[in-house]
Design an enzyme around this catalytic site. Sequence first.
Site, short mmCIF file in Angstrom:
data_model
loop_
_atom_site.label_atom_id
_atom_site.label_comp_id
_atom_site.label_asym_id
_atom_site.label_seq_id
_atom_site.Cartn_x
_atom_site.Cartn_y
_atom_site.Cartn_z
N ASN A 54 29.49 18.35 28.82
CA ASN A 54 29.38 19.63 29.39
C ASN A 54 28.60 20.76 28.38
O ASN A 54 29.25 20.71 27.36
CB ASN A 54 31.01 20.27 29.46
CG ASN A 54 30.87 21.97 29.84
OD1 ASN A 54 29.93 22.17 30.29
ND2 ASN A 54 31.94 22.18 29.88
N LYS A 78 27.65 23.49 28.63
CA LYS A 78 27.77 25.00 28.87
C LYS A 78 26.42 25.72 29.12
O LYS A 78 25.63 25.29 29.55
CB LYS A 78 28.64 25.45 27.65
CG LYS A 78 29.96 24.39 27.53
CD LYS A 78 31.05 25.12 26.51
CE LYS A 78 32.23 24.12 26.66
NZ LYS A 78 33.24 24.62 26.11
N HIS A 80 36.53 25.20 35.16
CA HIS A 80 36.60 25.23 33.61
C HIS A 80 37.25 26.41 33.17
O HIS A 80 37.10 27.48 33.82
CB HIS A 80 35.30 25.15 33.15
CG HIS A 80 35.19 24.72 31.44
ND1 HIS A 80 35.51 25.64 30.59
CD2 HIS A 80 35.23 23.61 30.88
CE1 HIS A 80 35.52 25.26 29.44
NE2 HIS A 80 35.44 23.93 29.47
N GLU A 94 36.86 28.53 30.79
CA GLU A 94 35.87 29.51 30.50
C GLU A 94 35.64 30.27 31.76
O GLU A 94 35.12 31.42 31.68
CB GLU A 94 34.55 29.21 29.83
CG GLU A 94 34.75 28.57 28.33
CD GLU A 94 34.12 27.48 27.82
OE1 GLU A 94 33.06 27.32 28.08
OE2 GLU A 94 34.47 27.10 26.76
N GLU A 96 42.29 19.83 30.09
CA GLU A 96 41.95 20.44 28.73
C GLU A 96 42.70 21.50 28.33
O GLU A 96 42.61 22.57 28.77
CB GLU A 96 40.40 20.97 29.15
CG GLU A 96 39.43 20.01 29.55
CD GLU A 96 37.98 20.65 29.33
OE1 GLU A 96 37.36 19.70 28.46
OE2 GLU A 96 37.71 21.54 29.70
N GLY A 137 36.96 23.53 21.66
CA GLY A 137 35.89 24.28 20.68
C GLY A 137 36.65 24.65 19.45
O GLY A 137 35.84 25.26 18.53
N SER A 168 37.74 19.10 22.10
CA SER A 168 37.36 18.75 20.81
C SER A 168 37.24 17.09 20.57
O SER A 168 37.93 16.78 19.53
CB SER A 168 38.30 19.53 19.60
OG SER A 168 38.23 20.64 19.47
#
Length: 266
Positions: A10, A12, A93, A95, A164, A170, A209
């Site tokens: 991904n 991003k 996702h 985000e 996730e 991250g 991660s």
Amino acid sequence: MTVQKLVIGNWKMNGSIAQLRAFADVALRDVRGCEAALCVPHPLLHAAQAVFGATRLRWGAQDCSAEEEGAFTGEVSARMIRELGARYVIVGHSERRAGHGETDGQIAAKAQRALAAGLTPIVCIGENAEERDGEQTAVVLRRQLLQLMRVLGRTLASVVLAYEPLWAIGSGNTAAPGLIDDTHGAIADMLAFHAGLSAHTVRILYGGSVHPRNAGAIMTSSLVSGVLVGGASLEPTDFMEIWKAATRCSAIAPQRLAPITATSRG
Ligand code: PGA
């Protein structure tokens, strides 16, 4: 039973055409066995098709519209993404859930649209740190899955799920393999209980991660169908190392990958 692992990158809002070429060079030199794909920003899909076409690397997008077509300024349809040779699209996702207020209902509608266009949706689910600390993980996952089951019905079997946990994204705080196994087992149990889908019918990736040093340990489990990789997917050598680990784990004989049952999980 699926034993071929799947590696999804991904990117991003990162990357460029030059970076796509760097990945294609490495992928051509170093062909891997199982499937890997990079989900890139929409403007890079056309270039991804051009440069990855001759490699074993596939490509995908990071979001699609829940609508088929029409007056939706700035949106990108699943059909447009498919037309650029993409195989996958990430939906839901965290985000996008957090930054764009996407609801479980909208995410399920996007997944449905992606399937109708011939794409495989990678639907992200997972709890945040507060929910984990409040022992709400199962409640959150069930809520996210129920809406998906309601909208997709039996076609849920064609979706790839990505567990996730938000606190792992991250942050460098990768979930421990035992926790990943337990949670993937719980998700499989929910799919069996609420949708009648037997274990391994729906592929479940882990994301948060993942890097070359922990990918092998995570993917050894039969409950982990592969990984969704953010930061480490931006570096060709790191991504290739994860792909190699996935290929090694895919090669493990199925009897060593016997699913962990509810009793053996304890
Ligand atoms: P990360 O991101 O690998 O950088 O933690 C994963 C993701 O957000 O999909």
